[in-house]
Design an enzyme around this catalytic site. Structure first.
Site, short mmCIF file in Angstrom:
data_model
loop_
_atom_site.label_atom_id
_atom_site.label_comp_id
_atom_site.label_asym_id
_atom_site.label_seq_id
_atom_site.Cartn_x
_atom_site.Cartn_y
_atom_site.Cartn_z
N THR A 203 44.66 36.46 40.85
CA THR A 203 44.92 37.41 39.78
C THR A 203 43.72 38.31 39.55
OG1 THR A 203 45.55 37.56 37.44
CG2 THR A 203 44.09 35.78 38.03
N ARG A 232 38.56 36.02 40.83
CA ARG A 232 37.24 36.27 40.28
C ARG A 232 36.76 35.00 39.60
NH1 ARG A 232 37.27 40.01 43.15
NH2 ARG A 232 36.80 42.22 42.72
N ASP A 255 36.10 30.66 46.45
CA ASP A 255 35.39 31.77 47.09
C ASP A 255 34.60 32.57 46.07
OD1 ASP A 255 34.72 33.45 49.36
OD2 ASP A 255 36.06 34.95 48.49
N GLU A 260 27.92 34.25 39.38
CA GLU A 260 27.93 34.64 40.80
C GLU A 260 26.88 35.71 41.05
OE1 GLU A 260 30.96 37.01 43.63
OE2 GLU A 260 31.84 35.20 42.75
N HIS A 279 31.99 34.30 48.29
CA HIS A 279 32.74 35.54 48.01
C HIS A 279 32.88 36.37 49.29
CE1 HIS A 279 33.79 38.68 44.69
NE2 HIS A 279 34.64 38.73 45.70
N GLY A 282 37.09 39.29 51.32
CA GLY A 282 37.38 40.58 51.92
C GLY A 282 36.38 41.02 52.97
#
Length: 316
Positions: A203, A232, A255, A260, A279, A282
């Protein structure tokens, strides 16, 4: 006397590396460095540097008095939102829908399989020359709940299909129909969570999802369930998750984290039953080709006066 309209396009990828960009615009390369490539007031189309954080993303906005489009290279826009109040009215904010679906969905599947099949333990066992034979859970026959059924959530379900899951349940902000079946509303989660062996978070981060996965959400998950976060970090209450991990009741594959980057010494690093990746949902070889296609298309539409795609909001 009217001022000359801004015609600069700020790109975090060199213009000569992007096929299909239209002529007649001034392309400026800026990937978040200390010095700007030109006067920000002349920028009409701003592509936000990728994965450089909110401080970099927002820094030039106050001076971009002529900007008309702000384009992120991420699916989320939370890193840009703190600076939206600095922009003039009528600026269009667009996200990178279509760029990250393949990579993020791949990672979600990798995290699920690695966690279920015990890969972290195997890696440690290899370091110690230990043969850790045993009986491990499979993805087959599991009930999977996807929270955040947008384009990434749909891509995750596409990749789940061959794995013989018992069912895939979809959740989004509001109920609707999809090609694969019904999508439930967020307020239905209390009834859905107790039946979910695996909960995948994909989300966006916004006021309705910040801290969504708190103590009550986690308590509703069944014993032994796996939480996978490719959304997130702030969607999850880290303290509440730590409590469940340390008790041994739940497992997690993350991830993204909050905070962070996860600082050295943070208890999440060494919590039991957790797999953490930095992270990288992508950040794969699939990113650049898709990002370049997106930018060529968006800048072309802007140049000829067509509506840009992936519009999230307009300021003002």
């Amino acid at each position: 006397m009217t001022s000359t309209p801004a015609t600069d396009v700020w790109l975090p990828i060199a213009a000569d590396e992007i096929d299909g960009l239209p002529e007649g615009l001034n392309y400026r390369f800026w990937d978040g460095g200390r010095d700007y490539p030109a006067d920000p007031a002349d920028c009409a189309f701003y592509v936000v540097p990728y994965m450089k954080g909110p401080e970099v993303a927002v820094r030039p906005l106050k001076e971009m008095t002529g900007v008309q489009v702000v384009q992120t290279l991420s699916a989320g826009i939370d890193h840009v939102q703190p600076g939206l109040g600095l922009l003039p009215d009528g600026v269009r904010l667009c996200n990178a829908k279509g760029v990250h679906e393949a990579s993020t969905a791949e990672l979600a599947l990798a995290l699920i399989l690695a966690s279920l099949r015990g890969f972290p333990g195997f890696v440690h066992g290899q370091d110690k020359e230990e043969w850790l034979a045993g009986f491990y859970p499979a993805l087959a026959d599991k009930s999977v709940l996807v929270v955040g059924y947008g384009s990434i959530g749909a891509a995750i379900e596409d990749r789940l299909e061959p794995f013989e899951c018992a069912r895939v349940v979809r959740v989004a902000r509001s109920a609707r129909a999809s090609a694969r079946g019904p999508v439930h509303a967020l307020d239905e989660l209390p009834a859905l969570l107790p039946e979910a062996d695996i909960v995948i978070l994909s989300t966006p981060l916004n006021p309705s999802t910040q801290g969504l996965v708190g103590a009550e959400f986690l308590a509703a998950m069944p014993d032994g369930a796996l939480l996978v976060n490719v959304a997130r970090g702030a969607v999850v209450d880290t303290a509440a998750l730590l409590s469940e991990l340390e008790s041994g009741r739940l497992r997690a594959a993350l991830d993204v984290t909050d905070p962070e980057p996860l600082p050295a010494g943070h208890p999440l690093w060494h919590a039991p039953n957790v797999l953490i990746t930095p992270h990288v949902g992508g950040s794969t070889s699939a990113f650049l080709p898709r990002a370049k296609r997106l930018l060529a298309g968006q800048v072309t539409r802007f140049a000829v006066g067509e509506q840009v795609h992936n519009l999230v909001l307009t300021t003002g």
